[in-house]
Write an enzyme that holds these catalytic residues in place. Structure first.
Site, PDB file in Angstrom:
ATOM      1  N   GLU A 198      19.012   5.092  14.002  1.00 38.68           N
ATOM      2  CA  GLU A 198      18.217   5.786  15.021  1.00 38.68           C
ATOM      3  C   GLU A 198      17.028   6.496  14.379  1.00 38.68           C
ATOM      4  O   GLU A 198      17.078   6.867  13.213  1.00 38.68           O
ATOM      5  CB  GLU A 198      19.075   6.837  15.740  1.00 38.68           C
ATOM      6  N   ASP A 199      15.988   6.680  15.157  1.00 41.69           N
ATOM      7  CA  ASP A 199      14.850   7.456  14.668  1.00 41.69           C
ATOM      8  C   ASP A 199      15.119   8.955  14.809  1.00 41.69           C
ATOM      9  O   ASP A 199      14.858   9.725  13.894  1.00 41.69           O
ATOM     10  CB  ASP A 199      13.555   7.063  15.410  1.00 41.69           C
ATOM     11  N   ASP A 223      18.021  14.127  19.424  1.00 38.46           N
ATOM     12  CA  ASP A 223      17.460  15.327  20.056  1.00 38.46           C
ATOM     13  C   ASP A 223      18.611  16.089  20.709  1.00 38.46           C
ATOM     14  O   ASP A 223      19.207  16.973  20.109  1.00 38.46           O
ATOM     15  CB  ASP A 223      16.374  14.900  21.043  1.00 38.46           C
ATOM     16  N   PHE A 281       7.409  18.650  19.675  1.00 38.19           N
ATOM     17  CA  PHE A 281       7.124  17.312  20.213  1.00 38.19           C
ATOM     18  C   PHE A 281       6.549  16.461  19.080  1.00 38.19           C
ATOM     19  O   PHE A 281       5.372  16.587  18.735  1.00 38.19           O
ATOM     20  CB  PHE A 281       6.130  17.438  21.363  1.00 38.19           C
ATOM     21  N   ARG A 292       3.489   5.180  18.097  1.00 36.42           N
ATOM     22  CA  ARG A 292       4.642   4.650  17.345  1.00 36.42           C
ATOM     23  C   ARG A 292       4.202   4.073  15.998  1.00 36.42           C
ATOM     24  O   ARG A 292       4.985   4.018  15.064  1.00 36.42           O
ATOM     25  CB  ARG A 292       5.334   3.540  18.140  1.00 36.42           C
TER      26      ARG A 292
END
Ligand code: PRP
Length: 185
Positions: free
Chosen positions: A103-104, A107, A156, A169
């Site tokens: 996963e990146d 959160d 963010f 991205r």
């Protein structure tokens, strides 16, 4: 694209390209030590994990295979709710296999919490998680993440797979998006 090329859209450079390269290598050495001699399936979660997967997979000296899932979390746009729908499932059966979810970012942790339970229920021999980034909110969910690249603040962030409205991205590093970019839309 380099972070410097969109400097006006960022308030801060959080992680440079060089820092990411070094971290991916560090994580790869740990994965190699843990899975030596065993077939490993990397499962990437589209779309954010594409960059991490591409770099991690090439850095690893283990024979790996790759598969992909696409999921959608129902929520209020920026907050996931924990209710997850599979948009694209794995191509292969994972019964008896050793799986590493790539996963990146984690959160709220809700996506991974659901995904972990889902893949475990399919009879995999082991399911672990590697995430490049983790935000503080993730601590509220009881999900064990074996490999974490960077603990980051609750800001963010965009770049290296992470988007705002599908943009950014392709940045080589990770930066904090300036409010003017999303406040006037
Ligand atoms: C991001 C990220 C994780 C998830 C993490 O994906 O790639 O899958 O959110 O959030 P959580 O910990 O709060 O559940 P996103 O839904 O933005 O899709 P994308 O990867 O296509 O950008």
């Amino acid at each position: 694209m380099k972070l410097s090329e969109i400097a006006e859209d960022l308030t801060e450079v959080l992680i440079t390209e060089d820092e990411i390269v070094a971290k991916i290598a560090e994580l790869a050495r740990r994965v190699e030590a843990d899975y030596a001699g065993e077939p490993l399936l990397l499962v990437g979660v589209l779309k954010g994990a594409v960059m991490v997967m591409a770099d991690l997979a090439r850095e690893l000296t283990l024979p790996i295979t790759m598969d992909w899932m696409a999921v959608s979390s129902y929520g209020s746009g920026t907050q996931s709710s924990g209710v997850v729908r599979i948009l694209k499932d794995l191509d292969a059966d994972i019964t008896g296999r050793r799986v590493l979810i790539v996963e990146d970012i984690i959160d709220s942790g809700l996506t991974l919490s659901w995904l972990l339970a889902n893949l475990q229920s399919r009879g995999a021999k082991s399911v672990e998680i590697l995430a490049l980034l983790r935000k503080p909110n993730a601590a509220k969910v009881d999900v064990t993440v074996k490999y974490v690249g960077f603990e980051i603040p609750n800001k963010f962030v965009v770049g290296y797979g992470l988007d705002y409205a599908e943009h950014y991205r392709n940045l080589r590093g990770i930066g904090v998006l300036a409010p003017h970019v999303y406040e006037n839309r």
